[in-house]
Write a protein that holds these residues in place. Structure first.
Motif, mmCIF file in Angstrom:
data_model
loop_
_atom_site.group_PDB
_atom_site.id
_atom_site.type_symbol
_atom_site.label_atom_id
_atom_site.label_comp_id
_atom_site.label_asym_id
_atom_site.label_seq_id
_atom_site.Cartn_x
_atom_site.Cartn_y
_atom_site.Cartn_z
ATOM 1 N N ILE A 212 -6.101 -9.772 -4.942
ATOM 2 C CA ILE A 212 -6.534 -8.398 -5.209
ATOM 3 C C ILE A 212 -8.043 -8.366 -5.447
ATOM 4 O O ILE A 212 -8.567 -9.152 -6.250
ATOM 5 C CB ILE A 212 -5.790 -7.818 -6.438
ATOM 6 C CG1 ILE A 212 -4.273 -7.861 -6.186
ATOM 7 C CG2 ILE A 212 -6.263 -6.400 -6.739
ATOM 8 C CD1 ILE A 212 -3.435 -7.483 -7.388
ATOM 9 N N SER B 110 -4.192 -1.814 -8.685
ATOM 10 C CA SER B 110 -3.293 -2.875 -8.209
ATOM 11 C C SER B 110 -3.228 -4.032 -9.199
ATOM 12 O O SER B 110 -2.171 -4.639 -9.371
ATOM 13 C CB SER B 110 -3.728 -3.376 -6.832
ATOM 14 O OG SER B 110 -3.453 -2.394 -5.858
ATOM 15 N N ASN C 92 -10.239 -3.271 -7.444
ATOM 16 C CA ASN C 92 -8.953 -2.588 -7.307
ATOM 17 C C ASN C 92 -8.167 -2.676 -8.619
ATOM 18 O O ASN C 92 -7.170 -3.385 -8.723
ATOM 19 C CB ASN C 92 -8.165 -3.199 -6.140
ATOM 20 C CG ASN C 92 -6.935 -2.388 -5.800
ATOM 21 O OD1 ASN C 92 -6.541 -1.490 -6.533
ATOM 22 N ND2 ASN C 92 -6.325 -2.726 -4.679
ATOM 23 N N GLU D 261 0.864 -1.178 0.000
ATOM 24 C CA GLU D 261 0.000 0.000 0.000
ATOM 25 C C GLU D 261 0.897 1.223 0.000
ATOM 26 O O GLU D 261 2.065 1.146 0.384
ATOM 27 C CB GLU D 261 -0.986 0.019 1.171
ATOM 28 C CG GLU D 261 -0.449 0.515 2.485
ATOM 29 C CD GLU D 261 0.346 -0.531 3.236
ATOM 30 O OE1 GLU D 261 1.295 -0.133 3.944
ATOM 31 O OE2 GLU D 261 0.049 -1.724 3.126
#
Length: 183
Positions: free
Chosen positions: A135, A142, A139, A100
């Protein structure tokens, strides 16, 4: 700080051990709803939440199930995110990677630079054969990030985790040590 903790240096970054003195910097980005909305954490409410996260980083090292590096810019030194391995199974030479980054640093290639360095470290120093990334389907940034690093989407894990009061579907991505030759 643990003298054995490996430091990873890239062109712009130093990936280092997170210390209790980094809690305020971590709290700043982990209290941001946009940063945590896809990683199975509720936004941090107090500095104690950051200390608990640092304690978790220390516990996975002690248990031998992972390692988490704090991401710092060489010219600043403060923690702006983290990247590392969890759910490491040495017997099977595999681990899951997580990451992150503070919203202030999105779109600058920092997460990509950190992830690439951590992946290479995992293959070279932990003798990993397989690195996985889980994931959430929503998202997209990502997903694009791991795909650019050479990960392959293997499938959808339906209701794989229960976080923040709901069941989450997760895409399973992986990269094998031999895949790096394709990059």
């Amino acid at each position: 700080m643990n003298q054995e903790f490996p430091i990873i240096e890239t062109e712009r970054l130093i990936l280092r051990e997170v210390a209790t003195g980094d809690a305020h910097d971590m709290f700043k980005y982990l209290s941001d709803v946009d940063v945590v909305k896809h990683i199975g954490l509720a936004p941090f409410q107090t500095i104690k939440d950051a200390w608990d996260e640092i304690n978790w980083y220390n516990s996975i090292i002690e248990e031998g199930t992972g390692i988490r590096w704090g991401i710092t810019l060489k010219d600043v030194g403060k923690i702006i995110g983290s990247c590392g391995f969890l759910n490491m199974v040495t017997k099977h030479h595999r681990a899951e990677v997580g990451f992150e980054l503070s919203k202030d640093y999105w779109g600058k290639g920092i997460a990509s630079e950190a992830l690439e360095a951590v992946i290479k470290f995992g293959f070279n120093h932990y003798q990993l054969e397989r690195i996985e990334a889980l994931i959430e389907p929503a998202n997209l940034p990502s997903q694009k990030l791991v795909e650019r690093q050479g990960f392959t989407r293997e499938g959808l894990l339906r209701h794989y985790e229960y976080t923040c009061g709901k069941f989450d579907d997760l895409y399973l991505y992986s990269i094998l040590k031999g895949d790096l030759n394709l990059i």
